[in-house]
Every structure is written in C-alpha cells, then in structure tokens.
Write a protein that holds these residues in place. Structure first.
Motif, PDB file in Angstrom:
ATOM      1  N   GLY A  80       0.850  -0.970  -0.398  1.00 11.37           N
ATOM      2  CA  GLY A  80      -0.055  -0.337  -0.211  1.00 11.37           C
ATOM      3  C   GLY A  80       0.840   1.093   0.429  1.00 11.37           C
ATOM      4  N   GLY A  81       1.816   1.231   0.264  1.00 13.09           N
ATOM      5  CA  GLY A  81       3.104   2.371   0.058  1.00 13.09           C
ATOM      6  C   GLY A  81       3.578   2.682  -0.886  1.00 13.09           C
ATOM      7  N   ALA A  82       3.197   1.362  -2.294  1.00  7.81           N
ATOM      8  CA  ALA A  82       4.024   1.173  -3.271  1.00  7.81           C
ATOM      9  C   ALA A  82       3.225   1.418  -4.135  1.00  7.81           C
ATOM     10  N   PRO A  83       2.384   1.739  -4.496  1.00  3.70           N
ATOM     11  CA  PRO A  83       1.827   1.568  -5.781  1.00  3.70           C
ATOM     12  C   PRO A  83       1.684   1.644  -6.291  1.00  3.70           C
ATOM     13  N   ILE A  94      -0.472  -2.709  -9.657  1.00  5.17           N
ATOM     14  CA  ILE A  94      -2.049  -2.379 -10.050  1.00  5.17           C
ATOM     15  C   ILE A  94      -3.036  -2.467  -9.526  1.00  5.17           C
ATOM     16  N   ASN A  95      -3.732  -1.358  -8.923  1.00  2.94           N
ATOM     17  CA  ASN A  95      -4.703  -1.573  -7.530  1.00  2.94           C
ATOM     18  C   ASN A  95      -6.309  -1.518  -8.611  1.00  2.94           C
ATOM     19  N   PRO A  96      -6.520  -3.344  -8.662  1.00  2.00           N
ATOM     20  CA  PRO A  96      -7.912  -3.000  -9.132  1.00  2.00           C
ATOM     21  C   PRO A  96      -9.210  -2.190  -8.862  1.00  2.00           C
ATOM     22  N   ILE A  97      -9.346  -1.845  -7.740  1.00  2.00           N
ATOM     23  CA  ILE A  97     -10.357  -1.575  -7.094  1.00  2.00           C
ATOM     24  C   ILE A  97     -11.221   0.039  -8.198  1.00  2.00           C
ATOM     25  N   LEU A  98      -9.893   0.763  -8.157  1.00  2.00           N
ATOM     26  CA  LEU A  98     -10.064   2.203  -8.467  1.00  2.00           C
ATOM     27  C   LEU A  98     -10.626   1.955  -9.809  1.00  2.00           C
ATOM     28  N   PRO A  99     -10.790   1.376 -11.042  1.00  4.14           N
ATOM     29  CA  PRO A  99     -11.209   0.601 -12.041  1.00  4.14           C
ATOM     30  C   PRO A  99     -12.976  -0.134 -11.728  1.00  4.14           C
ATOM     31  N   GLY A 100     -12.240  -0.718 -11.110  1.00  2.00           N
ATOM     32  CA  GLY A 100     -13.474  -1.731 -10.995  1.00  2.00           C
ATOM     33  C   GLY A 100     -14.860  -0.221 -10.399  1.00  2.00           C
ATOM     34  N   THR A 131      -7.471  -8.029   1.813  1.00  2.00           N
ATOM     35  CA  THR A 131      -7.275  -8.568   3.270  1.00  2.00           C
ATOM     36  C   THR A 131      -7.246  -7.643   4.213  1.00  2.00           C
ATOM     37  N   SER A 132      -6.789  -6.827   3.550  1.00  2.00           N
ATOM     38  CA  SER A 132      -5.486  -5.266   4.950  1.00  2.00           C
ATOM     39  C   SER A 132      -5.349  -4.595   3.866  1.00  2.00           C
ATOM     40  N   PRO A 133      -5.961  -3.260   5.121  1.00  2.00           N
ATOM     41  CA  PRO A 133      -5.863  -1.997   4.036  1.00  2.00           C
ATOM     42  C   PRO A 133      -4.158  -1.602   3.978  1.00  2.00           C
ATOM     43  N   ILE A 134      -3.005  -2.004   4.010  1.00  5.19           N
ATOM     44  CA  ILE A 134      -2.032  -1.772   3.108  1.00  5.19           C
ATOM     45  C   ILE A 134      -1.687  -2.942   2.380  1.00  5.19           C
ATOM     46  N   ILE A 135      -2.091  -3.924   1.751  1.00  5.27           N
ATOM     47  CA  ILE A 135      -2.241  -4.766   1.127  1.00  5.27           C
ATOM     48  C   ILE A 135      -2.946  -4.021  -0.336  1.00  5.27           C
TER      49      ILE A 135
END
Length: 388
Positions: free
Chosen positions: A197-200, A204-210, A242-246
């Motif tokens: 989470g500290g190195a986005p 490739i974070n799928p949440i925002l595209p979702g 599973t976690s706010p930092i992952i």
C-alpha cells in the motif's frame, strides 16, 4: 353454474391446505413432502399424474369429455431461505425456511381449482395441464420445458398468477404486454497486480478501475438508454482485499441487469464494451459473466383479454387494474410465455389492518386468505372460457 358458490363451499379446505403448506416450507428442488401431497390430491381427483418432473415437480392432466386444445395452469411450489417473523399460529416449523412469497397460497388455489374443474369434464373441450413447478426462485421452469412439460399433449396456451402484496385485496392486476422484467445476474472480476500500500506505483490496483466501471455503467443507463424503456443496473456485492496496507490482486463485483423491454442483449454487449475499455486504459484485465435469472415476461394480447373477461366475473370491471402494475422484478413463468401464448395475473392481498401489506420476501410477509378464493375462481373461469 354458480362458480362463486362452489368456491365458497371449499373455503375451509382451501385455507387448511395453505396453512399446512405454510407450516412445512421446502426450498427449490427439495419440495418432496409438498410434491407427495399434490400428487395424491390429484390422483384422488381421478387425474393422470406424473411425479418427479424436474426432480420434484408434479403434472396432473384433466381430459375433457370433448376434444380440443390444451391449457396449462401453472403454479410454483418452493419456499425461501428466510427466518419467519410473523408470529402466526401456523408459522413455519422449519428453521430458516419460509413461504415468504405466497407460493403456499398458489399451491392451495391450484388444488381447489383442480377439484372444481375435475367435476366439469362435460363442459371442457380439450385438456387442462395442472403444472406444479419446483424452484421458481432460481429458474426451474426451463428444466420442466426441457423434460417435455409442454408436449404430450401439446400445450396451446398457459396461465399463471401470483398473490401480490403491492395490490390491494379484492383487486386483480391484468394487463397485456411487458409485465415483469428480464433479470440477468452478472459477476465482474477485475484483475490487477498486488503490492504494498505504500508503493502503489509498483502494483496495479484493481479497486479504482472497478469503481470507475460501476460509475460508467450507471451513466450508461442514464445517458444511453431510452428512459421509456425501463432498465436497472444494480450492484449488490463487492469483495476485495485482506488488509488496508495490501493492494489486492482482484476485485469481484456482483449485481443484476433488469429490463422491462426486449433490448437486454444489446445492453449486455454495451456493458461489456464499457468494462473492457476501462480495463484496457487502467492496465487491468476484466472478466464479465452473465447468468440468466429470468427472461422478459410478456403477456399475450388474446389470452390476457380472455383473462380480463373472466376477471370481470370474479371482482367486477372496476376492480381490475391494467395500468401501472408492471414491475422490475423477475418471474420464470416467462420461460413458458416464450413458448406458448400466455398471461400472468396479479391477485391483490394487501390489507393493512390484517398486516398483509409487507413486501415479498420479507420475514413478516403474509397473505390475506380471503384473496385465495379469487385466485381459485380466476383459474376455473379462465379455463372454462378457453376450453368451452
């Protein structure tokens, strides 16, 4: 021939049947006790009975004294996974199961109608198929069709009905054209690449595209679809992380697409274009799957007109509603209406004083038992009208 009197004389049995079914609810494809009761009842009436249709369904055939067409009367049998909170003396004895949609009433109405009609063979030109369908809540109709319920003898028309809490007791909802929406359940999986989470920038974070896909699909409904063609996209479930930092590998979004018109296929194609476009620009991969819940329930003009004539005898013309009754809910009677001319009728059960105005699938859902007689009479009069 005083049909109202005949129905009234069987009112106690009608209510007794309904309360017994209510006390012993069974989920879809588990209607073993219900099926046995139905089959025995129909056999005792002298009907030809087939059991185990679509696993737990029952079909009874009544042959009139004269040749003619075949009308199918259909009812559903299954209950819901709902914990009952009505406090009724005859409340469900099965924990976590309840007739929260009125199918217990549908069963009893059909059995009493079969009893009355079985004594009128001399007035019937043709046949009546009494179809007791399992698993309506999860599309059991197509299984019955695949197993040949519309054949031998071939069904020429079909009629179904639903006890309906959005309509006041003593009234019927009868209208031609689209009545209940198609429903397609979708699962949208957006795959990215997990990371810290500290190195986005390394993931490739799928949440925002979702989220962008969800917003774009809502905008599609508003901006691209004719407002006179009712369409709903609903998001009901999101699962990711599973976690706010992952940063997770994927997000899974589930919901439904409902249309009260024939354009569902085109909307699904546009749905896919939007999802794939956003996936490409966000460097994610998207997988979209649709499952048909129900197709559009579209009432046939001629059969609906026949039902209206019968309805006038049952409740009077002033108590028949034919506008503003269509809904975005689904009903798998549509599978039958896709194959043969059909109509589906709403029988009002809402009475605030009796507490029968709760929405369907609510744990306090109940029906006005005085409405059951109207459903029986509609079955009987419609059948005689069609086969006279």
């Amino acid at each position: 021939m005083n049909i109202k009197k005949e129905v009234a004389e069987l009112k106690d049995e009608l209510i007794s049947l309904r309360r017994d079914f209510h006390k012993h609810p069974e989920l879809g494809f588990e209607e073993f006790r219900t099926g046995k009761i139905v089959a025995k009842y129909l056999k005792d009436l002298g009907l030809e009975v087939e059991e185990g249709v679509a696993q737990t369904g029952v079909v009874g055939l009544l042959k009139g004294d004269n040749p003619g067409k075949t009308l199918m009367l259909r009812t559903d049998m299954d209950a819901l996974p709902v914990e009952e909170e009505t406090g009724l003396d005859f409340a469900s004895l099965e924990k976590g199961k309840m007739h929260a949609c009125g199918h217990d009433g549908h069963l009893s109405m059909m059995l009493i109608a079969a009893k009355i009609l079985s004594k009128k063979k001399d007035k019937i030109k043709g046949n009546i198929k009494f179809v007791f369908q399992p698993n309506e809540e999860d599309a059991g109709a197509h299984v019955m069709i695949d197993e040949g319920v519309l054949e031998d003898p071939k069904v020429d028309a079909a009629l179904g009905m639903h006890l309906w809490s959005p309509i006041e007791s003593g009234k019927l909802g009868i209208t031609a054209g689209p009545l209940m929406a198609s429903s397609y359940y979708f699962t949208l999986t957006v795959n990215g690449m997990g990371g810290h989470g500290g190195a986005p920038h390394t993931a490739i974070n799928p949440i925002l595209p979702g989220i962008d896909m969800m917003k774009a699909l809502q905008e599609m409904v508003v901006n691209e679809i004719d407002a006179l063609k009712p369409t709903i996209v609903t998001f009901g479930k999101i699962n990711s992380g599973t976690s706010p930092i992952i940063i997770p590998e994927k997000v899974v979004i589930e919901g439904s697409l409902r249309c009260l018109h024939d354009g569902s296929k085109e909307i699904q194609e546009r749905f896919r274009e939007i999802v794939e476009g956003i996936a490409k620009t966000s460097r994610t991969k998207a997988r979209l799957e649709f499952k048909c819940g129900n197709t559009l329930l579209n009432n046939d003009e001629a059969i609906t007109s026949l039902a209206k004539r019968a309805g006038k005898e049952v409740v009077g013309e002033e108590n028949i509603l034919d506008t503003d009754i269509s809904v975005m809910l689904g009903e798998d009677f549509s599978e039958f209406s896709n194959e043969v001319p059909s109509t589906f009728i709403f029988v009002g059960v809402a009475d605030e004083k009796k507490g029968t105005d709760y929405p369907h699938h609510h744990p306090k859902f109940n029906i006005d038992e005085d409405s059951l007689a109207l459903g029986v009479e509609m079955h009987v009069r419609s059948a005689l009208e069609y086969l006279s």
